[in-house]
Design a protein around this motif. Structure first.
Motif, mmCIF file in Angstrom:
data_model
loop_
_atom_site.group_PDB
_atom_site.id
_atom_site.type_symbol
_atom_site.label_atom_id
_atom_site.label_comp_id
_atom_site.label_asym_id
_atom_site.label_seq_id
_atom_site.Cartn_x
_atom_site.Cartn_y
_atom_site.Cartn_z
ATOM 1 N N HIS A 231 -5.687 0.507 -5.713
ATOM 2 C CA HIS A 231 -6.382 -0.420 -4.709
ATOM 3 C C HIS A 231 -5.418 -1.736 -4.204
ATOM 4 C CE1 HIS A 231 -9.885 1.854 -5.232
ATOM 5 N NE2 HIS A 231 -10.102 1.823 -6.373
ATOM 6 N N SER A 232 -4.786 -2.167 -5.389
ATOM 7 C CA SER A 232 -4.044 -3.345 -5.128
ATOM 8 C C SER A 232 -2.665 -2.921 -4.419
ATOM 9 C CB SER A 232 -3.768 -4.211 -6.224
ATOM 10 O OG SER A 232 -2.900 -3.380 -7.422
ATOM 11 N N THR A 234 0.267 -4.759 -4.777
ATOM 12 C CA THR A 234 1.191 -4.962 -5.747
ATOM 13 C C THR A 234 1.139 -3.794 -6.876
ATOM 14 O OG1 THR A 234 0.582 -7.419 -5.726
ATOM 15 C CG2 THR A 234 1.804 -6.444 -7.733
#
Length: 314
Positions: A231-232, A234
């Motif tokens: 999801h992120s 990063t």
């Protein structure tokens, strides 16, 4: 199958023209290829030394990278010295035995590198898709088995393809518009039936390229799917960065192969083929250590520590 006439074949020489059509470029090309070869040797040997002495780099990924560097070093050393010699001497002849030796060693290195790149793709697949099982799945014994398989298949392919050349007969000295002893050189110079040799080349070359490419593409398909589930931003970047260097090396390696062997010959001049071959044979072994060192912080840090140690010791 045709048995070779040893009395005839033993007296036959190949003349590798290389870049003789461009005499004004002989010296610049010699200096360029010498520089590339020096960088290749320093880069690959340095990579092997750094991985071997740095405990932080004793992971499956760097274990494979160490052997990839060794294969690149061997491949470049097999071809480049003869290329450099032909640029500065008038006698560009090479014996059939010398040509076959260069060919068999080159085949071993190329096919071993294919399997090694496939093993590295599988390693990245396990690391990203099954991180909790990574230590168990990529155990030292299993990694050693994969590397052994890579070298074994390279050697087996080389033995079979070399045998397929030894059954050919060569009746006269042949002028070859090339700088390296490739399979096509022997086929064009042979005065005997080439059917068996052509079949062996087709089977082993395509089998090695197709199987390894399927493993690589399948591994990265699952890797991309796994990255998309993160999801992120990063997290996605971190996951992708772990395989960025390998993906770059694979793209350059197989992209060059496709350029050289999948485009119809009628659309390529000899100069384009030679330039492509130079990139494939001479430049790629130099690029691999640069790709992995420039895109990998652990390797850059290890190289930096090694250089600092040498300066202090002096």
């Amino acid at each position: 199958m045709v048995s070779p006439d040893k009395n005839q074949s033993s007296e036959v020489m190949f003349i590798l023209l290389g870049f003789s059509d461009y005499p004004e470029l002989q010296v610049p090309l010699f200096l360029l290829f010498l520089t590339i070869y020096a960088i290749t040797v320093v880069g690959n040997v340095g990579m092997i030394v750094v991985i071997k002495i740095n405990p932080k780099l004793r992971t499956p990924m760097y274990f494979f990278l160490k052997h990839l560097s060794f294969v690149d070093f061997c491949y470049s050393t097999t071809v480049t010295p003869k290329l450099l010699e032909n640029l500065v001497v008038d006698d560009k002849s090479v014996s059939i035995k010398g040509c076959i030796t260069q060919f068999s060693t080159g085949v071993t290195c190329v096919i071993t590198e294919m399997v090694m790149l496939a093993a590295m793709a599988y390693d990245r697949f396990v690391a990203i898709c099954y991180p909790l099982l990574y230590t168990i799945s990529m155990s030292p014994k299993f990694c050693a088995l994969l590397v052994t398989m890579a070298y074994s298949w390279g050697i087996i392919s080389s033995i079979v393809l070399t045998y397929a050349l030894l059954v050919l007969s060569f009746c006269e000295t042949k002028i070859i518009n090339n700088f390296v002893c490739e399979y096509s050189v022997f086929l064009s110079a042979s005065c005997s039936d080439k059917h068996f040799s052509e079949i062996m080349l087709f089977i082993f070359a395509n089998l090695s390229a197709f199987c390894t490419l399927i493993i690589i593409l399948t591994s990265y398909l699952f890797i991309f799917v796994a990255i998309l589930k993160v999801h992120s931003t990063t997290g996605r970047y971190k996951a992708f960065s772990t395989c960025g260097s390998h993906l770059t090396a694979v793209t350059i390696f197989y992209g060059t192969i496709l350029f050289l062997y999948c485009i119809p010959n009628s659309k390529n001049s000899w100069l384009v083929v030679k330039v492509g071959s130079i990139f494939y044979i001479v430049v790629i072994p130099m690029l691999n250590p640069l790709i992995y060192s420039l895109r990998n912080n652990d390797v850059k840090e290890a190289f930096r520590k090694l250089m600092d140690f040498r300066i202090i010791s002096q």
